[in-house]
Design an enzyme around this catalytic site. Structure first.
Site, PDB file in Angstrom:
ATOM      1  N   ASN A  86      38.736  23.323  36.213  1.00 40.09           N
ATOM      2  CA  ASN A  86      38.367  24.633  36.742  1.00 40.09           C
ATOM      3  C   ASN A  86      37.444  24.386  37.935  1.00 40.09           C
ATOM      4  O   ASN A  86      36.284  24.042  37.757  1.00 40.09           O
ATOM      5  CB  ASN A  86      37.650  25.434  35.644  1.00 40.09           C
ATOM      6  CG  ASN A  86      37.123  26.767  36.146  1.00 40.09           C
ATOM      7  OD1 ASN A  86      37.403  27.171  37.277  1.00 40.09           O
ATOM      8  ND2 ASN A  86      36.356  27.446  35.309  1.00 40.09           N
ATOM      9  N   TRP A  87      37.996  24.534  39.125  1.00 42.07           N
ATOM     10  CA  TRP A  87      37.208  24.248  40.328  1.00 42.07           C
ATOM     11  C   TRP A  87      36.144  25.321  40.592  1.00 42.07           C
ATOM     12  O   TRP A  87      35.274  25.140  41.430  1.00 42.07           O
ATOM     13  CB  TRP A  87      38.126  24.144  41.553  1.00 42.07           C
ATOM     14  CG  TRP A  87      38.938  22.881  41.619  1.00 42.07           C
ATOM     15  CD1 TRP A  87      38.960  21.860  40.711  1.00 42.07           C
ATOM     16  CD2 TRP A  87      39.845  22.498  42.668  1.00 42.07           C
ATOM     17  NE1 TRP A  87      39.822  20.870  41.130  1.00 42.07           N
ATOM     18  CE2 TRP A  87      40.378  21.232  42.328  1.00 42.07           C
ATOM     19  CE3 TRP A  87      40.264  23.099  43.871  1.00 42.07           C
ATOM     20  CZ2 TRP A  87      41.298  20.557  43.138  1.00 42.07           C
ATOM     21  CZ3 TRP A  87      41.179  22.439  44.675  1.00 42.07           C
ATOM     22  CH2 TRP A  87      41.688  21.179  44.313  1.00 42.07           C
ATOM     23  N   LYS A  88      36.242  26.448  39.930  1.00 44.88           N
ATOM     24  CA  LYS A  88      35.327  27.579  40.166  1.00 44.88           C
ATOM     25  C   LYS A  88      35.313  27.913  41.669  1.00 44.88           C
ATOM     26  O   LYS A  88      36.332  27.706  42.336  1.00 44.88           O
ATOM     27  CB  LYS A  88      33.933  27.268  39.596  1.00 44.88           C
ATOM     28  CG  LYS A  88      34.032  26.837  38.111  1.00 44.88           C
ATOM     29  CD  LYS A  88      32.719  26.760  37.387  1.00 44.88           C
ATOM     30  CE  LYS A  88      32.956  26.329  35.942  1.00 44.88           C
ATOM     31  NZ  LYS A  88      31.747  26.293  35.139  1.00 44.88           N
ATOM     32  N   HIS A 146      36.717  33.626  31.070  1.00 45.61           N
ATOM     33  CA  HIS A 146      35.675  32.620  31.245  1.00 45.61           C
ATOM     34  C   HIS A 146      34.312  33.293  31.110  1.00 45.61           C
ATOM     35  O   HIS A 146      34.135  34.443  31.536  1.00 45.61           O
ATOM     36  CB  HIS A 146      35.815  31.954  32.624  1.00 45.61           C
ATOM     37  CG  HIS A 146      34.971  30.729  32.733  1.00 45.61           C
ATOM     38  ND1 HIS A 146      33.628  30.791  32.975  1.00 45.61           N
ATOM     39  CD2 HIS A 146      35.274  29.422  32.589  1.00 45.61           C
ATOM     40  CE1 HIS A 146      33.135  29.549  32.978  1.00 45.61           C
ATOM     41  NE2 HIS A 146      34.121  28.702  32.752  1.00 45.61           N
ATOM     42  N   GLU A 151      31.706  33.015  32.725  1.00 46.11           N
ATOM     43  CA  GLU A 151      31.124  33.483  33.998  1.00 46.11           C
ATOM     44  C   GLU A 151      31.710  34.838  34.388  1.00 46.11           C
ATOM     45  O   GLU A 151      31.023  35.677  34.964  1.00 46.11           O
ATOM     46  CB  GLU A 151      31.351  32.429  35.094  1.00 46.11           C
ATOM     47  CG  GLU A 151      30.453  31.210  34.856  1.00 46.11           C
ATOM     48  CD  GLU A 151      31.017  29.895  35.352  1.00 46.11           C
ATOM     49  OE1 GLU A 151      31.953  29.881  36.168  1.00 46.11           O
ATOM     50  OE2 GLU A 151      30.506  28.839  34.898  1.00 46.11           O
ATOM     51  N   GLU A 163      34.510  27.352  24.827  1.00 44.60           N
ATOM     52  CA  GLU A 163      33.476  26.910  25.757  1.00 44.60           C
ATOM     53  C   GLU A 163      32.139  27.527  25.344  1.00 44.60           C
ATOM     54  O   GLU A 163      31.857  28.682  25.691  1.00 44.60           O
ATOM     55  CB  GLU A 163      33.806  27.356  27.186  1.00 44.60           C
ATOM     56  CG  GLU A 163      35.066  26.754  27.750  1.00 44.60           C
ATOM     57  CD  GLU A 163      35.029  26.700  29.279  1.00 44.60           C
ATOM     58  OE1 GLU A 163      35.243  25.616  29.821  1.00 44.60           O
ATOM     59  OE2 GLU A 163      34.751  27.731  29.919  1.00 44.60           O
ATOM     60  N   GLY A 174      27.871  23.584  32.446  1.00 42.84           N
ATOM     61  CA  GLY A 174      27.085  23.237  33.619  1.00 42.84           C
ATOM     62  C   GLY A 174      25.657  22.833  33.318  1.00 42.84           C
ATOM     63  O   GLY A 174      24.819  22.770  34.208  1.00 42.84           O
ATOM     64  N   SER A 228      30.383  20.698  29.986  1.00 40.23           N
ATOM     65  CA  SER A 228      29.794  19.385  30.294  1.00 40.23           C
ATOM     66  C   SER A 228      30.643  18.224  29.773  1.00 40.23           C
ATOM     67  O   SER A 228      30.121  17.229  29.279  1.00 40.23           O
ATOM     68  CB  SER A 228      28.360  19.301  29.769  1.00 40.23           C
ATOM     69  OG  SER A 228      27.545  20.262  30.421  1.00 40.23           O
ATOM     70  N   GLY A 238      34.787  21.573  34.262  1.00 45.29           N
ATOM     71  CA  GLY A 238      34.197  22.169  35.455  1.00 45.29           C
ATOM     72  C   GLY A 238      33.776  21.097  36.434  1.00 45.29           C
ATOM     73  O   GLY A 238      34.585  20.550  37.187  1.00 45.29           O
ATOM     74  N   GLY A 239      32.500  20.756  36.433  1.00 42.47           N
ATOM     75  CA  GLY A 239      31.922  19.818  37.399  1.00 42.47           C
ATOM     76  C   GLY A 239      32.726  18.534  37.588  1.00 42.47           C
ATOM     77  O   GLY A 239      32.991  18.124  38.731  1.00 42.47           O
TER      78      GLY A 239
HETATM   79  P1  13P Z   1      31.223  22.171  33.252  1.00 43.61           P
HETATM   80  O1  13P Z   1      32.246  21.108  32.886  1.00 43.61           O
HETATM   81  O2  13P Z   1      30.720  22.028  34.642  1.00 43.61           O
HETATM   82  O3  13P Z   1      30.152  22.264  32.219  1.00 43.61           O
HETATM   83  O4  13P Z   1      32.011  23.574  33.224  1.00 43.61           O
HETATM   84  C1  13P Z   1      32.792  23.892  32.140  1.00 43.61           C
HETATM   85  C2  13P Z   1      33.566  25.099  32.455  1.00 43.61           C
HETATM   86  O5  13P Z   1      33.013  26.173  32.608  1.00 43.61           O
HETATM   87  C3  13P Z   1      35.015  24.970  32.615  1.00 43.61           C
HETATM   88  O6  13P Z   1      35.638  26.208  32.665  1.00 43.61           O
END
Ligand code: 13P
Length: 255
Positions: free
Chosen positions: A9-11, A98, A100, A170, A176, A216, A237-238
């Protein structure tokens, strides 16, 4: 055997050129190094999808996804993107629910149920996210929260439609933050989710549902997490913004 999936997920990261360059690295590495039957998915911002799909068209181990889609089929919703549009540029998946989106854009379970219906109607597979906040975990409410996210978000679906879904657990406190759920904590919830699916539908559907862990996740902790019996991959994510890290996580499922 249910499908193993590692989705990035590149956000809201990477401009168009940066995205293409990262994706080119990823597909080359996947082509050279992935030896299992796992699927890698890249969920980029909308503007990248068409070009990434073009780059990926000869690669069967990688698919594309979006990170959101509107609940309506089409119409006067300035600035929004429909499921049909996303499908038409070559995406297979769409992340829905998600944390967010729930937190910053006020997306409720009720709205997400509609988004899920519209995505499925247009041939997209939702990667439907659920998970509790730190406060909810500390108050020991997490089973109830996850149950209501399932009940109100996706359990209205018929068996055939539900079988198109991928679920992602999640925990919001792990996103994050560098704090991962331990593999035991994650397994406990994944097993609970699978039991709920079996109770709502049946054991065959529960056994066939891919449930990803997100929060994470790194090349270092992925092997332990993915070794759990009910964890079928990750939503990253990251670490999905670094080709080496992302592909190393995909490779945890190599034969
Ligand atoms: P991180 O891997 O950066 O914690 O993010 C997870 C995430 O929100 C994937 O959708």
């Amino acid at each position: 055997m249910r499908k193993k999936i590692v989705a990035g997920n590149w956000k809201m990261n990477l401009d168009y050129h940066e995205g293409l360059s990262l994706f080119s690295e990823i597909i080359n590495m996947i082509n050279d190094e992935v030896t299992g039957r796992q699927e890698a998915v890249v969920c980029s911002p909308f503007i990248h999808i068409h070009s990434l799909a073009h780059l990926a068209k000869h690669y069967t181990k990688i698919s594309l996804g979006a990170q959101n889609a509107h609940q309506a089929e089409s119409g006067a919703f300035t600035g929004e993107i429909s499921a049909k549009m996303i499908k038409s540029v070559g995406a297979t998946y769409v992340i829905l629910g998600h944390s967010e989106r729930r937190q910053y854009f006020g997306e409720s379970n009720k709205l997400l149920a509609k988004k899920t219906d519209t995505a499925l109607k247009n041939g997209l597979k939702p990667i439907f996210c659920i998970g509790e906040t730190l406060q909810q975990r500390e108050a020991n409410q997490y089973f109830d929260i996850i149950k209501s996210q399932l009940d109100e978000g996706v359990f209205h679906l018929g068996e055939t439609e539900f079988s198109e879904l991928v679920l992602a657990y999640e925990p919001v406190w792990a996103i994050g933050t560098g704090v991962t759920a331990s593999s035991d904590q994650a397994q406990e919830i994944h097993a609970f989710i699978r039991r709920e699916i079996a109770a709502k539908y049946n054991q065959d559907i529960a056994d066939a549902t891919t449930i990803l862990y997100g929060g994470s996740c790194t090349p270092k902790n992925a092997p332990d997490l993915f070794a759990q019996p009910d964890i079928d991959g990750g939503l990253i994510g990251g670490a999905s913004l670094k080709s080496r890290d992302f592909v190393d996580i995909v490779k945890v499922f190599n034969l």
